[in-house]
Design a protein around this motif. Structure first.
Motif, mmCIF file in Angstrom:
data_model
loop_
_atom_site.group_PDB
_atom_site.id
_atom_site.type_symbol
_atom_site.label_atom_id
_atom_site.label_comp_id
_atom_site.label_asym_id
_atom_site.label_seq_id
_atom_site.Cartn_x
_atom_site.Cartn_y
_atom_site.Cartn_z
ATOM 1 N N ALA A 77 -11.426 4.594 87.400
ATOM 2 C CA ALA A 77 -10.446 5.419 86.687
ATOM 3 C C ALA A 77 -9.722 6.353 87.653
ATOM 4 N N PHE A 78 -10.449 6.928 88.602
ATOM 5 C CA PHE A 78 -9.837 7.823 89.582
ATOM 6 C C PHE A 78 -8.789 7.090 90.409
ATOM 7 N N ARG A 79 -9.145 5.917 90.850
ATOM 8 C CA ARG A 79 -8.217 5.117 91.658
ATOM 9 C C ARG A 79 -6.947 4.783 90.872
ATOM 10 N N ILE A 80 -7.103 4.396 89.614
ATOM 11 C CA ILE A 80 -5.950 4.063 88.776
ATOM 12 C C ILE A 80 -5.057 5.280 88.589
ATOM 13 N N PHE A 81 -5.648 6.422 88.226
ATOM 14 C CA PHE A 81 -4.842 7.615 87.975
ATOM 15 C C PHE A 81 -4.212 8.152 89.252
ATOM 16 N N TYR A 82 -4.902 8.058 90.357
ATOM 17 C CA TYR A 82 -4.338 8.547 91.616
ATOM 18 C C TYR A 82 -3.152 7.688 92.057
ATOM 19 N N MET A 83 -3.305 6.372 91.955
ATOM 20 C CA MET A 83 -2.209 5.486 92.351
ATOM 21 C C MET A 83 -1.004 5.641 91.423
ATOM 22 N N ARG A 84 -1.238 5.855 90.136
ATOM 23 C CA ARG A 84 -0.130 6.087 89.205
ATOM 24 C C ARG A 84 0.597 7.381 89.532
ATOM 25 N N ALA A 85 -0.161 8.437 89.840
ATOM 26 C CA ALA A 85 0.459 9.721 90.165
ATOM 27 C C ALA A 85 1.204 9.655 91.491
ATOM 28 N N LYS A 86 0.646 8.925 92.436
ATOM 29 C CA LYS A 86 1.278 8.797 93.751
ATOM 30 C C LYS A 86 2.597 8.018 93.648
ATOM 31 N N ARG A 87 2.590 7.023 92.775
ATOM 32 C CA ARG A 87 3.781 6.204 92.575
ATOM 33 C C ARG A 87 4.844 6.955 91.784
ATOM 34 N N GLY A 88 4.414 7.988 91.054
ATOM 35 C CA GLY A 88 5.361 8.777 90.291
ATOM 36 C C GLY A 88 5.416 8.435 88.827
ATOM 37 N N GLY A 89 4.434 7.668 88.341
ATOM 38 C CA GLY A 89 4.447 7.257 86.945
ATOM 39 C C GLY A 89 3.484 7.973 86.186
#
Length: 89
Positions: A77-89
């Protein structure tokens, strides 16, 4: 709040929601099988010792396995949320 802190908070909320869903009997089996057992079965097949034992055809988890399952779920879950936030979504 930084991206890491926000992602960690969201992953913790997901873990708490999954823990709350484990108290609802019909949903419990879906959460148990799909979110907790699949990673543990893969780790058990890979040869990680101490995850549990078979009893009458059922895989009985040890306390270490429950902790490992929670950690794996949180990390995913952390990886998913971090990558989404980093991408800007």
């Amino acid at each position: 709040m930084s991206l890491l802190a926000r992602a960690a908070l969201k992953a913790t909320v997901v873990l708490l929601v999954c823990a709350a869903l484990m108290w609802v009997p019909p949903i419990r089996m879906l959460v148990y099988l799909f979110l907790l057992m699949f990673p543990l079965w893969m780790l058990s097949s890979a040869g990680v010792p101490g995850l549990g034992h078979e009893l009458n055809g059922f895989f009985v988890l040890s306390a270490a396995a429950w902790s490992l399952a929670a950690m794996v779920l949180w990390l995913i879950a952390f990886r998913i949320f971090y990558m989404r936030a980093k991408r800007g979504g």
